[in-house]
Motif scaffolding. Structure first.
Motif, PDB file in Angstrom:
ATOM      1  N   ILE D 419       0.835  -1.208   0.000  1.00 22.29           N
ATOM      2  CA  ILE D 419       0.000   0.000   0.000  1.00 22.29           C
ATOM      3  C   ILE D 419       0.865   1.251   0.000  1.00 22.29           C
ATOM      4  O   ILE D 419       0.630   2.201  -0.763  1.00 22.29           O
ATOM      5  CB  ILE D 419      -0.944  -0.013   1.232  1.00 22.29           C
ATOM      6  CG1 ILE D 419      -1.992  -1.132   1.062  1.00 22.29           C
ATOM      7  CG2 ILE D 419      -1.620   1.345   1.407  1.00 22.29           C
ATOM      8  CD1 ILE D 419      -2.833  -1.400   2.295  1.00 22.29           C
ATOM      9  N   GLY D 420       1.889   1.238   0.818  1.00 18.32           N
ATOM     10  CA  GLY D 420       2.789   2.390   0.884  1.00 18.32           C
ATOM     11  C   GLY D 420       3.485   2.629  -0.439  1.00 18.32           C
ATOM     12  O   GLY D 420       3.575   3.772  -0.927  1.00 18.32           O
ATOM     13  N   ILE D 421       3.971   1.563  -1.047  1.00 18.68           N
ATOM     14  CA  ILE D 421       4.695   1.700  -2.316  1.00 18.68           C
ATOM     15  C   ILE D 421       3.773   2.304  -3.386  1.00 18.68           C
ATOM     16  O   ILE D 421       4.137   3.263  -4.071  1.00 18.68           O
ATOM     17  CB  ILE D 421       5.216   0.326  -2.793  1.00 18.68           C
ATOM     18  CG1 ILE D 421       6.293  -0.190  -1.819  1.00 18.68           C
ATOM     19  CG2 ILE D 421       5.774   0.418  -4.215  1.00 18.68           C
ATOM     20  CD1 ILE D 421       6.656  -1.666  -2.016  1.00 18.68           C
ATOM     21  N   GLU D 422       2.574   1.750  -3.464  1.00 15.81           N
ATOM     22  CA  GLU D 422       1.666   2.215  -4.513  1.00 15.81           C
ATOM     23  C   GLU D 422       1.237   3.668  -4.283  1.00 15.81           C
ATOM     24  O   GLU D 422       1.297   4.501  -5.193  1.00 15.81           O
ATOM     25  CB  GLU D 422       0.424   1.318  -4.583  1.00 15.81           C
ATOM     26  CG  GLU D 422      -0.543   1.804  -5.666  1.00 15.81           C
ATOM     27  CD  GLU D 422      -1.625   0.799  -5.997  1.00 15.81           C
ATOM     28  OE1 GLU D 422      -1.641  -0.306  -5.403  1.00 15.81           O
ATOM     29  OE2 GLU D 422      -2.453   1.112  -6.860  1.00 15.81           O
ATOM     30  N   LEU D 423       0.873   3.973  -3.066  1.00 14.29           N
ATOM     31  CA  LEU D 423       0.389   5.329  -2.807  1.00 14.29           C
ATOM     32  C   LEU D 423       1.489   6.374  -3.033  1.00 14.29           C
ATOM     33  O   LEU D 423       1.272   7.383  -3.702  1.00 14.29           O
ATOM     34  CB  LEU D 423      -0.159   5.436  -1.375  1.00 14.29           C
ATOM     35  CG  LEU D 423      -0.629   6.836  -0.949  1.00 14.29           C
ATOM     36  CD1 LEU D 423      -1.698   7.376  -1.898  1.00 14.29           C
ATOM     37  CD2 LEU D 423      -1.170   6.825   0.489  1.00 14.29           C
ATOM     38  N   LEU D 424       2.680   6.112  -2.506  1.00  9.79           N
ATOM     39  CA  LEU D 424       3.762   7.087  -2.685  1.00  9.79           C
ATOM     40  C   LEU D 424       4.127   7.244  -4.155  1.00  9.79           C
ATOM     41  O   LEU D 424       4.363   8.359  -4.636  1.00  9.79           O
ATOM     42  CB  LEU D 424       4.989   6.666  -1.863  1.00  9.79           C
ATOM     43  CG  LEU D 424       4.834   6.840  -0.352  1.00  9.79           C
ATOM     44  CD1 LEU D 424       5.944   6.124   0.381  1.00  9.79           C
ATOM     45  CD2 LEU D 424       4.832   8.344   0.003  1.00  9.79           C
ATOM     46  N   SER D 425       4.161   6.135  -4.872  1.00  8.85           N
ATOM     47  CA  SER D 425       4.505   6.209  -6.290  1.00  8.85           C
ATOM     48  C   SER D 425       3.465   7.040  -7.036  1.00  8.85           C
ATOM     49  O   SER D 425       3.803   7.874  -7.887  1.00  8.85           O
ATOM     50  CB  SER D 425       4.558   4.788  -6.878  1.00  8.85           C
ATOM     51  OG  SER D 425       5.548   4.022  -6.220  1.00  8.85           O
ATOM     52  N   ARG D 426       2.204   6.814  -6.705  1.00  6.62           N
ATOM     53  CA  ARG D 426       1.156   7.561  -7.374  1.00  6.62           C
ATOM     54  C   ARG D 426       1.209   9.049  -7.037  1.00  6.62           C
ATOM     55  O   ARG D 426       0.944   9.909  -7.881  1.00  6.62           O
ATOM     56  CB  ARG D 426      -0.221   7.006  -7.014  1.00  6.62           C
ATOM     57  CG  ARG D 426      -0.441   5.587  -7.591  1.00  6.62           C
ATOM     58  CD  ARG D 426      -1.872   5.137  -7.372  1.00  6.62           C
ATOM     59  NE  ARG D 426      -2.790   5.969  -8.085  1.00  6.62           N
ATOM     60  CZ  ARG D 426      -4.038   6.257  -7.683  1.00  6.62           C
ATOM     61  NH1 ARG D 426      -4.488   5.739  -6.553  1.00  6.62           N
ATOM     62  NH2 ARG D 426      -4.810   7.041  -8.405  1.00  6.62           N
ATOM     63  N   VAL D 427       1.561   9.346  -5.801  1.00  9.93           N
ATOM     64  CA  VAL D 427       1.659  10.766  -5.427  1.00  9.93           C
ATOM     65  C   VAL D 427       2.778  11.436  -6.208  1.00  9.93           C
ATOM     66  O   VAL D 427       2.607  12.526  -6.772  1.00  9.93           O
ATOM     67  CB  VAL D 427       1.885  10.921  -3.902  1.00  9.93           C
ATOM     68  CG1 VAL D 427       2.194  12.388  -3.557  1.00  9.93           C
ATOM     69  CG2 VAL D 427       0.668  10.440  -3.110  1.00  9.93           C
ATOM     70  N   VAL D 428       3.924  10.771  -6.301  1.00 20.95           N
ATOM     71  CA  VAL D 428       5.034  11.369  -7.055  1.00 20.95           C
ATOM     72  C   VAL D 428       4.647  11.519  -8.521  1.00 20.95           C
ATOM     73  O   VAL D 428       4.914  12.548  -9.157  1.00 20.95           O
ATOM     74  CB  VAL D 428       6.319  10.522  -6.909  1.00 20.95           C
ATOM     75  CG1 VAL D 428       7.442  11.103  -7.781  1.00 20.95           C
ATOM     76  CG2 VAL D 428       6.756  10.476  -5.449  1.00 20.95           C
ATOM     77  N   LEU D 429       3.994  10.497  -9.006  1.00 17.50           N
ATOM     78  CA  LEU D 429       3.575  10.550 -10.401  1.00 17.50           C
ATOM     79  C   LEU D 429       2.599  11.706 -10.632  1.00 17.50           C
ATOM     80  O   LEU D 429       2.670  12.412 -11.642  1.00 17.50           O
ATOM     81  CB  LEU D 429       2.896   9.215 -10.759  1.00 17.50           C
ATOM     82  CG  LEU D 429       2.648   8.934 -12.237  1.00 17.50           C
ATOM     83  CD1 LEU D 429       3.943   8.997 -13.046  1.00 17.50           C
ATOM     84  CD2 LEU D 429       2.015   7.543 -12.385  1.00 17.50           C
ATOM     85  N   ASP D 430       1.740  11.924  -9.677  1.00 15.31           N
ATOM     86  CA  ASP D 430       0.773  13.018  -9.788  1.00 15.31           C
ATOM     87  C   ASP D 430       1.480  14.370  -9.787  1.00 15.31           C
ATOM     88  O   ASP D 430       1.137  15.275 -10.528  1.00 15.31           O
ATOM     89  CB  ASP D 430      -0.221  12.938  -8.623  1.00 15.31           C
ATOM     90  CG  ASP D 430      -1.337  13.964  -8.767  1.00 15.31           C
ATOM     91  OD1 ASP D 430      -2.125  13.837  -9.713  1.00 15.31           O
ATOM     92  OD2 ASP D 430      -1.403  14.892  -7.929  1.00 15.31           O
ATOM     93  N   ILE D 431       2.479  14.479  -8.922  1.00 12.92           N
ATOM     94  CA  ILE D 431       3.228  15.742  -8.814  1.00 12.92           C
ATOM     95  C   ILE D 431       4.122  15.955 -10.024  1.00 12.92           C
ATOM     96  O   ILE D 431       4.158  17.039 -10.611  1.00 12.92           O
ATOM     97  CB  ILE D 431       4.085  15.750  -7.526  1.00 12.92           C
ATOM     98  CG1 ILE D 431       3.186  15.798  -6.284  1.00 12.92           C
ATOM     99  CG2 ILE D 431       5.082  16.896  -7.524  1.00 12.92           C
ATOM    100  CD1 ILE D 431       3.909  15.530  -4.975  1.00 12.92           C
ATOM    101  N   ALA D 432       4.858  14.924 -10.355  1.00 13.84           N
ATOM    102  CA  ALA D 432       5.907  15.069 -11.365  1.00 13.84           C
ATOM    103  C   ALA D 432       5.522  14.491 -12.723  1.00 13.84           C
ATOM    104  O   ALA D 432       6.301  14.547 -13.662  1.00 13.84           O
ATOM    105  CB  ALA D 432       7.187  14.387 -10.868  1.00 13.84           C
ATOM    106  N   GLY D 433       4.343  13.957 -12.773  1.00 15.39           N
ATOM    107  CA  GLY D 433       3.991  13.207 -13.977  1.00 15.39           C
ATOM    108  C   GLY D 433       3.656  14.081 -15.169  1.00 15.39           C
ATOM    109  O   GLY D 433       3.811  13.682 -16.320  1.00 15.39           O
ATOM    110  N   ASP D 434       3.219  15.268 -14.887  1.00 15.75           N
ATOM    111  CA  ASP D 434       2.872  16.176 -15.978  1.00 15.75           C
ATOM    112  C   ASP D 434       4.143  16.872 -16.418  1.00 15.75           C
ATOM    113  O   ASP D 434       4.680  17.728 -15.729  1.00 15.75           O
ATOM    114  CB  ASP D 434       1.844  17.190 -15.452  1.00 15.75           C
ATOM    115  CG  ASP D 434       1.462  18.199 -16.531  1.00 15.75           C
ATOM    116  OD1 ASP D 434       2.108  18.204 -17.610  1.00 15.75           O
ATOM    117  OD2 ASP D 434       0.528  18.956 -16.278  1.00 15.75           O
TER     118      ASP D 434
END
Lengths: 441, 441, 441, 441
Positions: D419-434
């Motif tokens: 859960i931690g891995i997925e959530l943190l990865s998604r947050v970074v992706l949300d921030i830096a993904g664009d």
């Protein structure tokens, strides 16, 4: 007239110095004197004494401050591997390391007893060149353990006196008893020997100690008075741990109790009946910086000029610890781990020893009895002897003592050993040498 | 529509200011408000209220911190000689100085209660020119006693509101109750009125206080939350005197107990459930320099964000005092002399008061409810009202306060009295003015 | 041969008892003995002595523990209204209440001085029938003040001895000096007389005290040794007040400092050089229950077997108070308000007094010198006399003492007054009676 | 649209659990994480990150509470013998065990940093069957050291997130930074990384922690506020030893100072500015029962709701220790060995994380931000990021925790790792993904 041959004295003194150095190399803490005691028992047996060791002359329940199983086992192992006598060691399992040697002359006469203590201290011996044991190779081989109070010399003198008296056996009457006591440090050992009845029939009791505050070689002090009575106590507070940030209120803080106890104990009132002392020597508490301390252990002692003052201090200490525990909501456990009463030397025996000292070779000065300001649980033996009508005499044999008793550079001038052997032998000979002599009225 | 005539307000305000100055001249400490209470009782009777005083509305056993006989007698004498009303004073003998005035409209409707406290503080009022009561001649005539918290204004507002409502009687429904409380300082008085059942049927409860930290004239704060719950305790240690030179050990030192108690009380753990406070405010101990102190008296208080924290502090304080007594071998007596729970204003009533305040003349700012960080035992009343389903609202009426509450230069800007009278009257009118209104569900 | 007529002794004794009862009715605290001292000065003047009072024989800066202006003024007023001698009182304004009377024989010879103390104690005298001063109408007329240590008798004896010696003037050589000392309680007064040089040339010094632990009427003890040296200290901590609920952190808590100081002072280590005492006798702190205590005042004392122990205690006390202040962030002021050194009586003078006591009428037992366990600042005079090569002797004159010194039922068997007068007169006669006698080498 | 493949997540999660168990077997205390850090550095390098270790990102002078040479050497040896990576270990000699891995996308965009702590606790891990690490064979192999706070999981999650982001590299803009922090326990490590400037340019900062008071698996709490600011202090008193019987007065008693300090520290006033905490966690003092204690060492901590309260506590603690030392005549040394400020999560970032959590697999409940009542020196990083205008978010990932953090039975439900891995990865992706996203204004 009974005299002691100079040749005999010279020989046993040489051996005693060798013995002392051997003991100095292998110091043993209280109740673990397996090597020291077993070897001394064997030596006195060889010298023709009847020797007892262990339980019969060492009441188990009256021992105080006995180390835990692990420490006993480790010391046992060390003694076994370093020349302890297996026969005698077997009688001392579990830490009953007292030895009593008896010379029954078969002739009626007084019972004379001498006491020598055997234990070492938890001190790391000095390594510098200026410290003779280091320089001459007989420094302690046990890190953190050291003969820093001269009990190695005491034991060696005791065995040597045994050899001398054995040679003089035909000139003696009555019964002579040599007591080798464990655990004098912390005043933990004498009570067990007293409780076993070893002192009950003693008419004359002698107890030597090498060195005293600024006492030069060649000086002796027969008689010491006013030993401070003392009690040694272990105090443990048990509370409840809790996280100091999340829920400090759910802890029961043993260190708070301990802090109140430290101040409360030192604040116990002075007593108009005599001098007193209080010292909380060590305190260990806590489980971590951010944890309400669930535990605290204190080692403390009280001393008094007399038993009344000591009783007052002891009762107050009980009250202070109960109150401190209550204040912090923790429980307290208070255990007496050492005790020595106050006691005084008997003037008649002091006079007798002084008179003999005047004519003893090597003794250049016989000083006045001193007010002792420390404690020695020989007083428990002195008290018992006095109660039964006997005479007791404590005796200081002068020697320089390095930087003082209980310091890493403590050492003795070994010539004091010969002086001790000769003086004690002559005193016993004077008491027991007249085959018609009776016990004192 | 019910309105209050400006003429009526103007007149009662002038009288109220006069009343306040009279009370300021004759301050009375808690439970000795004989003059203040008896005269207020007479005034409210004149205004047509049914007035009760003394035991029926002041449960004797629930009073805390009542002064001793001598102090009561002296205050009684003073009141008698300075205009106290004999009829009402008779009902207050022994210090039951509460007054409850009731206006029963005869019409069904809610029970609305207002509380005003009457007591002064043991403070010596300032004498300097800059202090208006001194300059204008209404400084306290009692050395060491002063209205330094505005309760003179509270009492005057209470009586004035009584006059206004009396005039509006025909427009009101239900029951209106004005409570004049003794001994708010030290949070000693409210509990006795609560215990007498005075609050049990109250639907709406209002409690005003003049001044608050930096609250300007014209500002009001309807609603205060998070009053610190508090307990006031008197602690006495009793030991045994002894000559400090001759036999210190025969004393039982009450001051030693007190010193441990002071440190132990301040050392009570913080609580994760909320803020706390501990203060040992005064300590008096001893009988002479050379005497072991046989006595020590401490006055202390504990406070907490909520009743759980207060309960913890109270239990710990009990433990600390017992332990401290035990440590020193003395006895301890711990008496609760004041208590106020934590309590919060009811949002609906706060909103109602705020809304009316917006349209009240002279009010220029209606501020947000504040977290109180002091204590007021009005909370005992608020708690009872809330428990029974009623609504309570604490209310600050702004005014400069000299150098602060409880200081010798405390003073108010008297215009706040008129603001208080008008706002409170309008709130009661709003609640009780609709003759068809029912109690809240 | 010089003898004293029985008739003379009988007469002065009757007058002395009357004098003692008068003083008992009008007790005066230290430095306020305006009535006592002025009347005694007048009496000794009448008896032909040259009398000095006030500043010349009472070094102002060396006085300790002088009361404040208000207390001095009140006592002055009382003395003036109750028979104080205006002429002598004028010399004592501000509390220099010492009196020194000199009899210069005009013949060469030793300087002999006797010291009598005059002050009373802050104790409320018993009222019960069994207490003779109450029963016979000479109970203290001052509430809270009482001669509970026999200084009324001392002063009366001193004046009476003055009368006797005056009659014997022609048989005396050298100089006789009678010193009436203020403020012995609290050991505050002697130092000022010593500082004025009054003892500098004294060859023989005598200081009597009525009563001692279980000393019966008819017994005397010439010589006391081992007075505890003592220091009396007033300690004040000054911090900052703050509201205990609103902003406790802005206070600087003087009571916390005081609590640490109390525990710290009582926790000062015992000393191997002799007995010691510490007592914090009184503590008053705080300004109100809900105010961080801004002030705390302690009165304490330390005592020691000798000046070295006292010096240690005094230095430690200084350290403790500085540290305690620092801990709480408050300031400390420590003032020495009393002091008496340790001192011993001179064996030769003790022997001389004992020998004369053996042959003094009414004396049935001459007891051995005792180890004093209290303090008397006569020791400051004894010390000065000894330093200059003179001989000092403290002297107990036996009497029952009710329930003990410093108790509300303290009383004496007045026959001890006559014994004191006769013995002291005979001692002076023995010393100064030989007109050819020289000072001791 | 950027998504993360379920297959990738599944794979790194399996590896992360394996990694966590390996770390659990080999726990390392603060500043000795040689094995943990060096292996993580190697793993992140393999995953394509640019990795720095040691001095450049770990300001030596800002490290607090670094163990002594011996402990460092022993830990170094252990790491070397148990799979530590020699290349990276070389950079960490002396205890600079921080690791910073950077992923520079080459595209403009924000700097996003994640922090994971690595150190274990001095706790003996439970051995019972019910404790899964014991049952399944990954219990700590180091007696007395244990991962009892989940930092093994944190490190494993950190490396796993590194792997995930590495795979997504082409979809990311800006810079991503993974910070592996030493010595969080005792709040000793973060300051050194902050001091090295690692946080100075960070726009978004995330810090996860597994488990929180009663947080179930599947729950997460984005945002925590009100971390208690804290300071950890080591206090040593140094006095002078002396024999407690012979000459207690020549000692300077460090334990007396410590007792006053314990009571003084716990007695520091509450603060109206917020909650506070004080805990003296451990005290070790003394050299032997009959020796005046020459030394005392205390470890304590203070905490406060905010930096003002902490500053007050810290200043008072300084004063208390100086005063306590003065009281006992000993010297004091007070060293700050840990520190963490108070800090709060940024509402915007909290909202963003919460929103993403709502749609993350396995997350069944997104809870409200909590008031933290413990400390974590991540706050030092959060404070720096906030000061520079960035946004910080603390994040709890729910899991059962055995009997609680810092207990011998602490354990996690390992599904929280995924859960931690997925959530943190998604947050970074949300921030830096664009890839067109800019830094926040």
């Amino acid at each position: 007239m009974n005299t002691i041959s100079g040749e005999l004295l010279a020989q046993v003194t040489v051996e005693a110095i060798e013995h002392r150095r051997d003991l100095h190399r292998h110091p043993e803490l209280g109740w673990t004197e397996f090597r020291t005691a077993s070897r001394a028992a064997a030596m006195l047996t060889s010298a023709g004494w009847q020797v007892q060791a262990g339980d019969p002359i060492c009441e188990l329940d009256a021992r105080m401050g006995v180390p835990d199983e692990e420490e006993l086992a480790e010391a046992w192992r060390y003694a076994g591997e370093n020349g302890g006598d297996p026969h005698w060691m077997d009688l001392m399992r579990g830490g009953s390391t007292a030895v009593v040697a008896t010379l029954d002359t078969g002739r009626p006469g007084p019972v004379t007893a001498l006491r020598f203590d055997m234990d070492a201290l938890p001190i790391d011996e000095a390594t510098q060149e200026g410290h003779r044991p280091a320089r001459e190779g007989f420094r302690s081989r046990k890190p953190g353990v050291m003969h820093a109070c001269g009990h190695d010399a005491h034991t060696a003198i005791g065995v040597a006196v045994g050899r001398v008296l054995s040679e003089l056996r035909s000139s003696l009457s009555g019964t002579i008893r040599i007591i080798l006591q464990p655990a004098e440090e912390g005043t933990r050992g004498a009570a067990s020997i007293v409780a076993a009845g070893v002192l009950d029939d003693v008419d004359y009791f002698l107890c030597p100690h090498v060195g005293a505050e600024s006492l030069r070689l060649g000086s002796v002090i027969p008689g010491a008075t006013g030993f401070l009575a003392t009690e040694k106590l272990d105090l443990t507070f048990s509370g409840t741990a809790a996280h100091a940030g999340l829920s400090p209120e759910s802890g029961q803080n043993a260190l708070i109790a301990a802090a109140h106890a430290v101040l409360g104990l030192h604040g116990i009132s002075r007593h108009s009946g005599g001098n007193s002392r209080v010292n909380v020597g060590t305190l260990v508490a806590g489980a971590g910086r951010n944890i309400i301390p669930p535990n605290a252990s204190l080692k403390f002692e009280v001393r008094g000029d007399n038993n009344a003052v000591l009783g007052y201090l002891s009762a107050q200490a009980q009250r202070v610890t109960e109150g401190a525990a209550k204040m912090a909501g923790v429980s307290a456990s208070l255990e007496r781990v050492g005790h020595a009463p106050s006691a005084a030397s008997h003037p008649a025996l002091v006079e007798r020893v002084a008179s003999l000292a005047q004519s003893t070779q090597g003794i250049t000065s016989v000083d006045e009895p001193v007010m002792a300001t420390a404690s020695d649980d020989a007083t428990a033996m002195m008290e018992r002897v006095s109660e039964r009508g006997g005479q007791a005499c404590y005796l200081f044999v002068g020697t320089p003592v390095g930087d003082g008793h209980h310091t890493p550079t403590f050492d003795i001038e070994e010539r004091c050993i010969g002086i001790g052997i000769e003086l004690l032998s002559r005193v016993v000979l004077d008491i027991a040498g007249d085959v018609d002599r009776q016990s004192p009225a």
